[in-house]
Scaffold this active site. Sequence first.
Site, short mmCIF file in Angstrom:
data_model
loop_
_atom_site.label_atom_id
_atom_site.label_comp_id
_atom_site.label_asym_id
_atom_site.label_seq_id
_atom_site.Cartn_x
_atom_site.Cartn_y
_atom_site.Cartn_z
N HIS A 13 0.83 -1.20 0.00
CA HIS A 13 0.00 0.00 0.00
C HIS A 13 0.87 1.26 0.00
O HIS A 13 1.54 1.55 0.98
CB HIS A 13 -0.90 -0.04 1.24
CG HIS A 13 -1.84 1.09 1.37
ND1 HIS A 13 -2.01 1.78 2.55
CD2 HIS A 13 -2.68 1.65 0.47
CE1 HIS A 13 -2.92 2.72 2.38
NE2 HIS A 13 -3.35 2.66 1.14
N GLU A 40 0.71 -0.72 -4.74
CA GLU A 40 -0.47 0.11 -4.94
C GLU A 40 -0.03 1.55 -4.89
O GLU A 40 0.83 1.91 -4.08
CB GLU A 40 -1.49 -0.18 -3.84
CG GLU A 40 -2.83 0.55 -3.99
CD GLU A 40 -2.86 1.91 -3.27
OE1 GLU A 40 -3.86 2.64 -3.46
OE2 GLU A 40 -1.88 2.24 -2.56
N ASP A 42 -1.19 5.96 -5.96
CA ASP A 42 -2.26 6.93 -6.22
C ASP A 42 -1.84 7.86 -7.35
O ASP A 42 -0.80 8.54 -7.24
CB ASP A 42 -2.52 7.75 -4.96
CG ASP A 42 -2.87 6.86 -3.77
OD1 ASP A 42 -4.00 6.37 -3.73
OD2 ASP A 42 -2.00 6.64 -2.91
N HIS A 55 -0.75 10.82 -2.88
CA HIS A 55 -2.05 10.44 -2.34
C HIS A 55 -2.99 11.62 -2.12
O HIS A 55 -4.13 11.61 -2.57
CB HIS A 55 -1.89 9.69 -1.02
CG HIS A 55 -3.19 9.33 -0.37
ND1 HIS A 55 -3.83 10.15 0.54
CD2 HIS A 55 -3.98 8.24 -0.53
CE1 HIS A 55 -4.96 9.58 0.92
NE2 HIS A 55 -5.08 8.43 0.29
N GLU A 114 -4.55 3.39 -8.34
CA GLU A 114 -5.80 4.00 -7.91
C GLU A 114 -5.94 5.34 -8.61
O GLU A 114 -5.07 6.21 -8.52
CB GLU A 114 -5.86 4.19 -6.40
CG GLU A 114 -7.22 4.75 -5.97
CD GLU A 114 -7.38 4.96 -4.47
OE1 GLU A 114 -8.36 5.62 -4.08
OE2 GLU A 114 -6.53 4.47 -3.71
#
Length: 250
Positions: A13, A40, A42, A55, A114
Amino acid sequence: MFEHFPNLVIFAHRGDLAHAPENTLPSFQQALQKGADGVELDAKLTADGHVIVIHDPTLDRTTDGKGRVAASTLEVIRKLDAGTWFNEKFAGTKVPLLEEVFETVGRDKMINIELTNYASPRDGLVLKVSELIKRHNNQSQILFSSLFPSNLKIAAQTLPAVPRGLLAMPGLVGLWARSFGFMFGDYQALHPHISNASREQVQRAHRLKRRVHVWTANTPEEIVRLKGWGVDGIFTDDPQTAVRALERSG
């Protein structure tokens, strides 16, 4: 894409978030060195249309800059320090371009992108990200996720072969996404918060021939419990702990 990975995929993450500044190249590198199956991240657009990895909608928390990401040019953002806030040893770390992450993460690892243009949903982020993926020809390692079904719909049109995961917020806010929104949407995975994950939820998704990737599991107990429920993937801030927990659990 998932057939080449373990039954339970470990996504780091924002990288090795527990031990490095999130969403940076050192964080992703550390996560992979510690055994994560993928990372993962952003994705957002700068004011001049470059896809960067950060993020928050603002620069304040994870850099020494201030202001909205969407109002800042790439030139301004690249001059910022994105590491010292976490630890002095990461001084000088930059906010990366998505392309730099592609070049850093080997093609044998997954990248969950994401799509986080939540403050500017009409900014063209999905199209820009899709263009970069086509240019790098790395569709086989990408998984899209977003809280916005509209983002995933555009992704399905631009890159239909890339799987999509619907993110669900915890609690009542995410109830629609975890139920009707997911069951009747065109998704390959549900990404629920750990507080709302259950064995029954996993079974329902599997009956639909879809996957469940849970965020965010950080303790050995959580990870082993999710494994027992049959989840297909976890997002973790501490990939080394996750790898060791799975190894010990057999």
